[in-house]
Design a protein around this motif. Structure first.
Motif, PDB file in Angstrom:
ATOM      1  N   PRO A 253       0.824  -1.202   0.000  1.00  0.00           N
ATOM      2  CA  PRO A 253       0.000   0.000   0.000  1.00  0.00           C
ATOM      3  C   PRO A 253       0.859   1.251   0.000  1.00  0.00           C
ATOM      4  O   PRO A 253       1.927   1.275   0.590  1.00  0.00           O
TER       5      PRO A 253
ATOM      6  N   ALA B 276       6.094  -4.531   5.932  1.00  0.00           N
ATOM      7  CA  ALA B 276       5.263  -5.419   6.731  1.00  0.00           C
ATOM      8  C   ALA B 276       3.819  -5.406   6.267  1.00  0.00           C
ATOM      9  O   ALA B 276       3.037  -6.262   6.620  1.00  0.00           O
ATOM     10  N   ARG B 277       3.481  -4.413   5.460  1.00  0.00           N
ATOM     11  CA  ARG B 277       2.089  -4.296   5.062  1.00  0.00           C
ATOM     12  C   ARG B 277       1.809  -4.924   3.704  1.00  0.00           C
ATOM     13  O   ARG B 277       0.742  -4.749   3.153  1.00  0.00           O
ATOM     14  N   ARG B 278       2.800  -5.623   3.162  1.00  0.00           N
ATOM     15  CA  ARG B 278       2.570  -6.255   1.863  1.00  0.00           C
ATOM     16  C   ARG B 278       1.423  -7.244   1.940  1.00  0.00           C
ATOM     17  O   ARG B 278       1.248  -7.913   2.938  1.00  0.00           O
ATOM     18  N   PHE B 279       0.671  -7.317   0.901  1.00  0.00           N
ATOM     19  CA  PHE B 279      -0.428  -8.268   0.927  1.00  0.00           C
ATOM     20  C   PHE B 279      -0.612  -8.886  -0.459  1.00  0.00           C
ATOM     21  O   PHE B 279      -0.294  -8.273  -1.473  1.00  0.00           O
ATOM     22  N   PRO B 280      -1.101 -10.110  -0.486  1.00  0.00           N
ATOM     23  CA  PRO B 280      -1.285 -10.799  -1.765  1.00  0.00           C
ATOM     24  C   PRO B 280      -2.648 -10.493  -2.375  1.00  0.00           C
ATOM     25  O   PRO B 280      -3.589 -10.151  -1.665  1.00  0.00           O
TER      26      PRO B 280
ATOM     27  N   ARG C  84      -0.840  -6.945  14.287  1.00  0.00           N
ATOM     28  CA  ARG C  84      -0.331  -7.732  13.165  1.00  0.00           C
ATOM     29  C   ARG C  84      -0.215  -9.213  13.524  1.00  0.00           C
ATOM     30  O   ARG C  84      -0.553 -10.083  12.737  1.00  0.00           O
TER      31      ARG C  84
ATOM     32  N   PHE D 216      -4.880  -6.521   9.761  1.00  0.00           N
ATOM     33  CA  PHE D 216      -3.794  -5.549   9.695  1.00  0.00           C
ATOM     34  C   PHE D 216      -3.590  -5.055   8.277  1.00  0.00           C
ATOM     35  O   PHE D 216      -3.490  -3.856   8.018  1.00  0.00           O
ATOM     36  N   GLN D 217      -3.583  -6.009   7.332  1.00  0.00           N
ATOM     37  CA  GLN D 217      -3.374  -5.628   5.934  1.00  0.00           C
ATOM     38  C   GLN D 217      -4.495  -4.764   5.416  1.00  0.00           C
ATOM     39  O   GLN D 217      -4.290  -3.737   4.791  1.00  0.00           O
TER      40      GLN D 217
END
Lengths: 225, 201, 193
Positions: free
Chosen positions: B63, B92-96, C93, C100-101
């Protein structure tokens, strides 16, 4: 690299003015402008913090690595704020009592941090000091003028209590502009703060327009929709 | 001052977008989502950072950082990103994002607009923030009533906070099982588009 | 109990963080034009303010007061707030990565602004008990969220208005905020003892 001090000064005082163009540091700009004297005092405290921390950051700019720079900046600003806080408590106690909460809050004011990151971290100490100082003076001017407008409209005076807050030497600038019963109380209450600050931004845009400069839309609202 | 005022074109010609919305009914949902016609959606911008090469079905997104200053444009100049913010947190905020919803093939570095349903955002923040606070205050109130010492209340509230966070985890698992937490691909972002939660501004 | 309730009303409405105390204006003026995002952001801020005020109370009480280190308050609070924020973020998290995401995309997950520090500093002056001070922080933050949501709603409408070019953007926002502040001054009739 030659540093253009004239641009730094004019940026700080007018074209990049912290409050009126960039809309940074709004909290003290509204809370502490119930009178011109309060605004002046608040601006002065901020200017000292900005100049001192800009100088420090510029001196140590080679040692502050990219990863830790924000925490280091915050700690430097926080220490400077603590010093100013203690000094004002000792020597300008009346003003200290008026400003109260907003002296420690200089730490979370957007303006010093923004300048440290944008300028002081990349420039030699002298330029950084000048930048911090004039950004601070620009801030002081903006606060004093907002405070002056609010004070004149709200209570009819200008720089009232200056001798009490700043020192006896300032007795001469205490003025009464309007008769005592002409004041619009609303102006020194919170709504007046928002209103006058908004109108001051408009006035600055008017001046910029007349001078043929581009208006800065400024602040968070400038993002293209 | 008066003369100068009259010289300035005070009212700017309305931009095309504004003119079109001005005729639309004043409903917030019409405003909110110019893209999806059926349900109000909240949009956000993310950048593709990796494409899963093995099955080619998943892309990883990161994001764009948002701060309390709302618009990203202002954020860079604002102290809000100061306290407690590190660039590494973005990682740490990576998302698939599964490829079946990401219709066109995406390349690394592309910026895309992703969206979730409007209600999910409020529901998710209620889960994450309101539940722990509620349990913390409940525990603190009980402890204050029973013992009445500051230290005991403090530990009770900490315990309550922890329990609430665990509870929130449970609720979040249910939400996520229903697919409410998964963001969907909407479209590619325009080059000048910034954190488009502000898309109507 | 009655005092506590009155104090909370006072903190949320009468002495509203944004409109009466002028804290957190940066996020206020930059807030999105969407009510739901503002609500989410308000909740995140409420959480941060409450949790960090708990941490600050403990530090103030057991460290600064106990050892006479009051002058280090500003520096310490900044560090405490930053670590409290990091800690809660890590916890969320761990507890639920998907939550969290999801929140991380749309909200500044954990926000820190001058309202957080301001409320913490206000509490020091108040010298309240732990529960009372946490409730005060919570109420202040709730008042902050309320104003954020109201203002987001106003700006949703404002986006459609034809604003003169000189007033476009921040100035009209300030003027609307001024009217809102006037409305909130009506609450000052509530006696908070």
């Amino acid at each position: 690299m030659k540093t253009d001090y004239k641009t730094i000064v004019s940026d700080g005082l007018w074209s990049n003015n912290g409050v009126l163009s960039m809309l940074l540091g709004l909290c003290p700009a509204m809370a502490m402008t119930t009178s011109a004297t309060n605004g002046f005092g608040m601006g002065l405290a901020t200017a000292v913090v900005m100049a001192a921390s800009s100088l420090l950051v510029a001196l140590f700019r080679q040692r502050i690595t990219q990863e830790i720079r924000i925490p280091v900046f915050i700690l430097i600003v926080a220490s400077m704020v603590t010093l100013v806080d203690l000094a004002m408590n000792a020597w300008m106690h009346e003003l200290y009592k008026v400003l109260g909460l907003f002296i420690p809050l200089i730490v979370s004011n957007c303006l010093p941090l923004a300048r440290l990151e944008a300028f002081a971290a990349k420039q030699p100490p002298l330029a950084a000091l000048v930048d911090g100082l004039f950004m601070g003076i620009g801030f002081t001017l903006a606060l004093t003028s907002v405070g002056a407008v609010r004070e004149i409209l709200g209570s009819g005076t200008l720089f009232a209590d200056a001798s009490l807050l700043l020192g006896p030497a300032f007795k001469a600038i205490e003025m009464r502009i309007l008769p005592a019963d002409m004041g619009v109380l609303m102006m020194i209450l919170p709504p007046g703060g928002f209103l006058i600050t908004g109108l001051m931004v408009v006035v600055k845009r008017l001046f910029d327009l007349r001078a043929g400069r581009e208006i800065q839309m400024g602040g968070a609202h400038s993002a293209p929709a | 001052m008066k003369t100068s005022l009259s010289m300035i074109p005070i009212v700017s010609p309305p931009p095309a977008s504004r003119a079109s919305t001005a005729t639309a009914p004043l409903s917030s949902t019409a405003l909110a989502s110019p893209v999806s016609p059926q349900r109000p959606r909240v949009e956000g911008i993310a950048r593709v950072v990796a494409v899963d090469c093995v099955d080619g079905e998943r892309v990883w997104l990161e994001p764009e950082q948002t701060t309390s200053c709302g618009g990203c444009a202002a954020a860079s100049r604002c102290g809000a990103k100061g306290v407690g913010t590190l660039a590494s947190r973005l990682e740490a905020r990576r998302f698939p994002l599964s490829a079946n919803v990401a219709s066109p093939p995406l390349r690394i570095g592309e910026r895309v607009v992703i969206g979730v349903e409007e209600r999910s955002l409020v529901r998710a923040s209620l889960t994450a923030y309101a539940i722990p606070l509620l349990t913390a205050f409940a525990a603190g109130g009980v402890a204050e009533g029973l013992v009445g010492s500051d230290a005991v209340t403090m530990f009770a509230m900490l315990g309550g906070l922890g329990a609430g966070l665990l509870l929130a985890g449970g609720v979040a698992r249910r939400l996520s099982a229903r697919g409410e937490l998964a963001p969907r691909y909407l479209r590619r972002a325009r080059a000048d588009e910034s954190c488009s939660t502000d898309s109507t501004g | 109990m009655k005092e506590l309730a009155l104090m909370m009303v006072g903190a949320a409405l009468v002495n509203n963080v944004i409109l009466a105390r002028f804290l957190g204006l940066c996020s206020f003026m930059g807030v999105t034009t969407r009510i739901d995002t503002a609500a989410g952001m308000g909740m995140a801020t409420t959480f941060v303010i409450t949790v960090s005020s708990m941490a600050d109370w403990a530090v103030q009480h057991y460290l600064l007061d106990a050892y006479g280190l009051g002058f280090l308050r500003t520096v310490t609070f900044i560090l405490v707030i930053a670590s409290a924020v990091q800690f809660t973020e890590m916890t969320i998290r761990k507890v639920s990565p998907s939550l969290f995401q999801m929140l991380g995309i749309y909200l500044p997950l954990i926000t820190t602004n001058c309202a957080v520090l301001g409320v913490a500093l206000l509490l020091v002056e108040g010298k309240l008990s732990f529960l009372a001070s946490t409730l005060f922080a919570f109420a202040s933050a709730a008042g902050y969220s309320l104003v954020m949501i109201i203002f987001a709603g106003l700006r949703e409408r404002l986006a459609l208005a034809q604003v003169p070019r000189l007033f476009a953007g921040p100035p009209i926002g300030f003027i609307v905020a001024s009217l809102l502040a006037m409305a909130f001054m009506g609450f000052s009739g509530i006696s908070t003892g």
